[in-house]
Motif scaffolding. Structure first.
Motif, mmCIF file in Angstrom:
data_model
loop_
_atom_site.group_PDB
_atom_site.id
_atom_site.type_symbol
_atom_site.label_atom_id
_atom_site.label_comp_id
_atom_site.label_asym_id
_atom_site.label_seq_id
_atom_site.Cartn_x
_atom_site.Cartn_y
_atom_site.Cartn_z
ATOM 1 N N UNK A 1 0.831 -1.051 -0.056
ATOM 2 C CA UNK A 1 0.054 0.207 0.011
ATOM 3 C C UNK A 1 0.692 1.207 0.074
ATOM 4 N N UNK A 2 2.049 1.142 0.658
ATOM 5 C CA UNK A 2 2.921 2.168 0.664
ATOM 6 C C UNK A 2 4.572 1.874 0.346
ATOM 7 N N UNK A 3 5.361 2.600 -0.020
ATOM 8 C CA UNK A 3 6.594 2.360 0.093
ATOM 9 C C UNK A 3 7.492 3.107 0.773
ATOM 10 N N UNK A 4 8.540 3.041 0.932
ATOM 11 C CA UNK A 4 9.693 3.675 1.709
ATOM 12 C C UNK A 4 10.648 4.451 0.774
ATOM 13 N N UNK A 5 10.535 5.610 0.717
ATOM 14 C CA UNK A 5 11.439 6.663 -0.128
ATOM 15 C C UNK A 5 12.814 6.811 0.631
ATOM 16 N N UNK A 6 13.590 6.819 0.131
ATOM 17 C CA UNK A 6 14.908 7.317 0.757
ATOM 18 C C UNK A 6 15.171 8.925 0.819
ATOM 19 N N UNK A 7 14.171 9.719 0.345
ATOM 20 C CA UNK A 7 14.142 10.930 0.407
ATOM 21 C C UNK A 7 12.834 11.431 0.879
ATOM 22 N N UNK A 8 11.599 11.187 0.631
ATOM 23 C CA UNK A 8 10.592 11.387 1.135
ATOM 24 C C UNK A 8 9.983 10.637 2.325
ATOM 25 N N UNK A 9 10.356 9.476 2.602
ATOM 26 C CA UNK A 9 10.061 8.600 3.667
ATOM 27 C C UNK A 9 9.015 7.858 3.145
ATOM 28 N N UNK A 10 7.882 7.445 3.996
ATOM 29 C CA UNK A 10 6.790 6.607 3.812
ATOM 30 C C UNK A 10 5.612 7.399 2.702
ATOM 31 N N UNK A 11 5.727 6.810 1.661
ATOM 32 C CA UNK A 11 4.647 7.387 0.677
ATOM 33 C C UNK A 11 3.549 6.585 0.077
ATOM 34 N N UNK A 12 2.556 7.016 -0.489
ATOM 35 C CA UNK A 12 1.549 6.052 -0.792
ATOM 36 C C UNK A 12 1.593 6.446 -2.183
ATOM 37 N N UNK A 13 1.177 5.159 -2.842
ATOM 38 C CA UNK A 13 1.442 5.276 -4.557
ATOM 39 C C UNK A 13 0.281 5.916 -5.139
ATOM 40 N N UNK B 1 8.508 11.350 9.818
ATOM 41 C CA UNK B 1 9.272 11.874 8.902
ATOM 42 C C UNK B 1 10.808 11.481 9.396
ATOM 43 N N UNK B 2 11.693 11.298 8.714
ATOM 44 C CA UNK B 2 13.289 11.272 8.800
ATOM 45 C C UNK B 2 13.587 12.628 8.688
ATOM 46 N N UNK B 3 15.115 12.541 9.068
ATOM 47 C CA UNK B 3 15.955 14.097 8.799
ATOM 48 C C UNK B 3 15.684 14.459 7.363
ATOM 49 N N UNK B 4 16.173 13.396 6.564
ATOM 50 C CA UNK B 4 16.205 13.405 4.930
ATOM 51 C C UNK B 4 14.965 14.086 4.609
ATOM 52 N N UNK B 5 13.939 13.400 4.892
ATOM 53 C CA UNK B 5 12.296 13.853 4.584
ATOM 54 C C UNK B 5 12.318 15.186 4.762
#
Length: 206
Positions: free
Chosen positions: A117-129, A166-170
């Motif tokens: 349902x979601x994916x983990x993006x290294x930049x934006x964090x957890x995001x929905x498709x 949210x991570x620091x990168x996000x």
């Protein structure tokens, strides 16, 4: 003179009497033309030399093109970055802001990640498709207006729980959406707000 030569030629007379004057005037005209051309070209050369000299002198004395100008620009850029980092650090210290780690975010969304349902993006964090059926009203977060909510949605952020982890990168990436208030995420502590709003709505802590 030309009329006299033409008249003599038409009458069949000897043209030798007219040869010397013709040659004289021919040379005179040629010399005059050459003189005009020479003066014209010399004037252009002088003007070009003067312009080139002036440009060289200006370049040697202008601070904008001197070798010392480039380091000053780099120092100014570095100072700007240092100022921004100082503002962020001050905002974090003031609000008690704490970002999540990638592992914490993945653990919080383990079920959604497993289902795809979601994916983990290294930049934006957890995001929905794609938009979920029950998106949260992100405008309830202080500092998030309708336009910004639309930008967050366009990246795949629809839930308080996403902002809560949210991570620091996000945070560094999403602060670019706030060019006039780059430290707002930290100063208003969006992560803490999102945690409270999620618990208020769903009855569970993040």
């Amino acid at each position: 003179m030309i009329d006299s030569v033409l008249l003599a030629a038409s009458e069949g007379r000897d043209l030798s009497d007219y040869l010397i004057p013709i040659l004289f005037w021919g040379f005179a005209v040629a010399a005059l033309v050459w003189l005009v051309i020479w003066l014209f070209l010399l004037g252009d050369d002088d003007a070009s030399l003067s312009a080139e000299s002036a440009q060289t002198e200006a370049s040697s004395t202008s601070p904008a093109t001197s070798p010392k100008a480039a380091p000053a620009e780099k120092v100014e850029t570095a100072t700007t970055l240092d100022d921004e980092e100082a503002e962020v650090a001050a905002a974090i210290a003031e609000s008690g802001f704490v970002a999540a780690s990638e592992d914490e975010a993945a653990k919080t969304f383990s079920g959604e990640l497993d289902s795809g349902l979601v994916s983990q993006d290294p930049t934006y964090g957890i995001v929905y498709g794609s938009a979920p059926d029950d998106p949260d009203d992100l405008k309830r977060i202080k500092g998030v207006a309708k336009v910004l909510e639309g930008r967050l949605n366009s990246v795949g952020v629809y839930k308080f729980k996403q902002v809560a982890v949210w991570t620091e990168a996000a945070c560094l990436e999403f602060r670019k959406l706030l060019p006039s208030f780059k430290d707002r995420i930290y100063r208003d502590n969006w992560i803490a707000q999102a945690k409270e709003l999620h618990e208020e709505k769903y009855g569970e802590s993040v």
